[in-house]
Design an enzyme around this catalytic site. Structure first.
Site, PDB file in Angstrom:
ATOM      1  N   ASP A  43       4.884  -1.028   8.540  1.00  0.00           N
ATOM      2  CA  ASP A  43       4.758   0.356   9.004  1.00  0.00           C
ATOM      3  C   ASP A  43       3.670   0.506  10.055  1.00  0.00           C
ATOM      4  O   ASP A  43       3.480   1.587  10.607  1.00  0.00           O
ATOM      5  CB  ASP A  43       4.567   1.327   7.829  1.00  0.00           C
ATOM      6  CG  ASP A  43       3.331   1.043   6.991  1.00  0.00           C
ATOM      7  OD1 ASP A  43       2.557   0.133   7.345  1.00  0.00           O
ATOM      8  OD2 ASP A  43       3.143   1.746   5.973  1.00  0.00           O
ATOM      9  N   SER A  44       2.987  -0.598  10.387  1.00  0.00           N
ATOM     10  CA  SER A  44       2.070  -0.596  11.528  1.00  0.00           C
ATOM     11  C   SER A  44       2.799  -0.290  12.824  1.00  0.00           C
ATOM     12  O   SER A  44       2.179   0.096  13.815  1.00  0.00           O
ATOM     13  CB  SER A  44       1.370  -1.956  11.649  1.00  0.00           C
ATOM     14  OG  SER A  44       2.318  -3.010  11.747  1.00  0.00           O
ATOM     15  N   LYS A 112       8.488  -4.158   0.907  1.00  0.00           N
ATOM     16  CA  LYS A 112       7.082  -4.143   0.503  1.00  0.00           C
ATOM     17  C   LYS A 112       6.657  -2.710   0.257  1.00  0.00           C
ATOM     18  O   LYS A 112       7.043  -1.805   1.007  1.00  0.00           O
ATOM     19  CB  LYS A 112       6.183  -4.783   1.561  1.00  0.00           C
ATOM     20  CG  LYS A 112       4.687  -4.772   1.175  1.00  0.00           C
ATOM     21  CD  LYS A 112       3.853  -5.590   2.128  1.00  0.00           C
ATOM     22  CE  LYS A 112       3.602  -4.907   3.445  1.00  0.00           C
ATOM     23  NZ  LYS A 112       2.766  -3.662   3.314  1.00  0.00           N
ATOM     24  N   GLU A 181      -5.275  -6.856   1.306  1.00  0.00           N
ATOM     25  CA  GLU A 181      -5.810  -6.430   2.605  1.00  0.00           C
ATOM     26  C   GLU A 181      -7.254  -5.979   2.505  1.00  0.00           C
ATOM     27  O   GLU A 181      -7.606  -5.125   1.678  1.00  0.00           O
ATOM     28  CB  GLU A 181      -4.954  -5.307   3.199  1.00  0.00           C
ATOM     29  CG  GLU A 181      -5.467  -4.856   4.570  1.00  0.00           C
ATOM     30  CD  GLU A 181      -4.515  -3.959   5.326  1.00  0.00           C
ATOM     31  OE1 GLU A 181      -4.898  -3.501   6.428  1.00  0.00           O
ATOM     32  OE2 GLU A 181      -3.398  -3.708   4.836  1.00  0.00           O
TER      33      GLU A 181
END
Length: 255
Positions: A43-44, A112, A181
């Site tokens: 989704d970046s 994900k 992350e």
């Protein structure tokens, strides 16, 4: 093309997972031909491709559109697609619909989702139960930007224990891998050692079972580089120079 089952064998065999993000046919084709194991349609792309301030505005239809293009460029890598904000959090039924739509329409092999224990564990378990492979994502979760910001997670003992519990619970629910992350390297190492499934780090040190980067960061295309993301080339400057050279030739009648 590695399957989810084959990817699970990387960890016991001591093989690191190489993962990068893609958002279109050309980038996906390059990554695939370069031998990347896993391509994440993350989704970046909300920021990298669509110009949003964060990942929250991205819709399910938008990420599906880009995932289809990525799939057309991939012959070998495993493709995982992010579930966008509010396409899975409101109920398990909504999550099933969104994840199923992604797999049916894009040809990707897995999805994900962000979050851990307890909120997302039941959702992961149900998705896996009906045959949808799920990759987890804990630590800095960009869809929680207004709650967590972009600071490193897992710094207090309470947060460390919460993240460890989330990782263990996600594995028990059936997740085939977990992205860690922007957490301390020693915490990522501890989590990786506790799990039988692979961890994939981004800003989480070298002791994970694989690494992922946003490809635009790796290529030096972004204006705001995350502190934990290494740029291996400055394509932003290279492209700008090429455009300037072309422009000069055209203006001088040499183009």
């Amino acid at each position: 093309m590695p399957t989810v089952r084959q990817l699970l064998q990387y960890k016991p065999n001591g093989k690191q997972i190489v993962a990068l993000t893609a958002w279109d046919f050309a980038i996906a084709q390059i990554l695939d031909e370069a031998g990347v194991d896993l391509i994440l349609v993350g989704d970046s792309l909300a920021m990298v491709t669509l110009g949003y301030e964060n990942t929250l505005p991205l819709t399910l239809d938008e990420i599906i559109h880009h995932a289809k293009a990525v799939k057309r460029g991939v012959k070998h890598a495993l493709i995982v697609v992010d579930l966008p904000f509010l396409s899975y959090q409101t109920s398990t039924e909504v999550a099933i619909g969104s994840a199923g739509k992604i797999l049916k329409e894009t040809g990707a092999q897995a999805v994900k989702l962000e979050g851990g224990h307890p909120a997302m564990v039941a959702t992961v378990a149900r998705l896996v139960e009906i045959g949808i492979p799920v990759m987890g994502h804990i630590g800095l979760t960009p869809q929680s930007v207004h709650q967590l910001g972009y600071r490193q997670q897992g710094q207090s003992e309470t947060d460390r224990e919460r993240l460890i519990a989330s990782a263990v619970a996600l594995e028990a629910a059936g997740a085939f891998a977990i992205v860690l992350e922007h957490i301390p390297a020693d915490l990522a190492k501890s989590i990786s050692q506790k799990l039988s499934i692979p961890t994939i780090g981004i800003g989480a040190g070298a002791d994970c079972d694989g690494q992922v980067l946003v490809t635009a960061d790796l290529l030096g295309l972004t204006q705001r580089q995350p502190p934990f993301a290494k740029a291996y080339v400055n394509l932003r400057a290279t492209i700008a120079q090429a455009v300037q050279d072309y422009s000069a030739e055209v203006k001088e009648g040499r183009g």
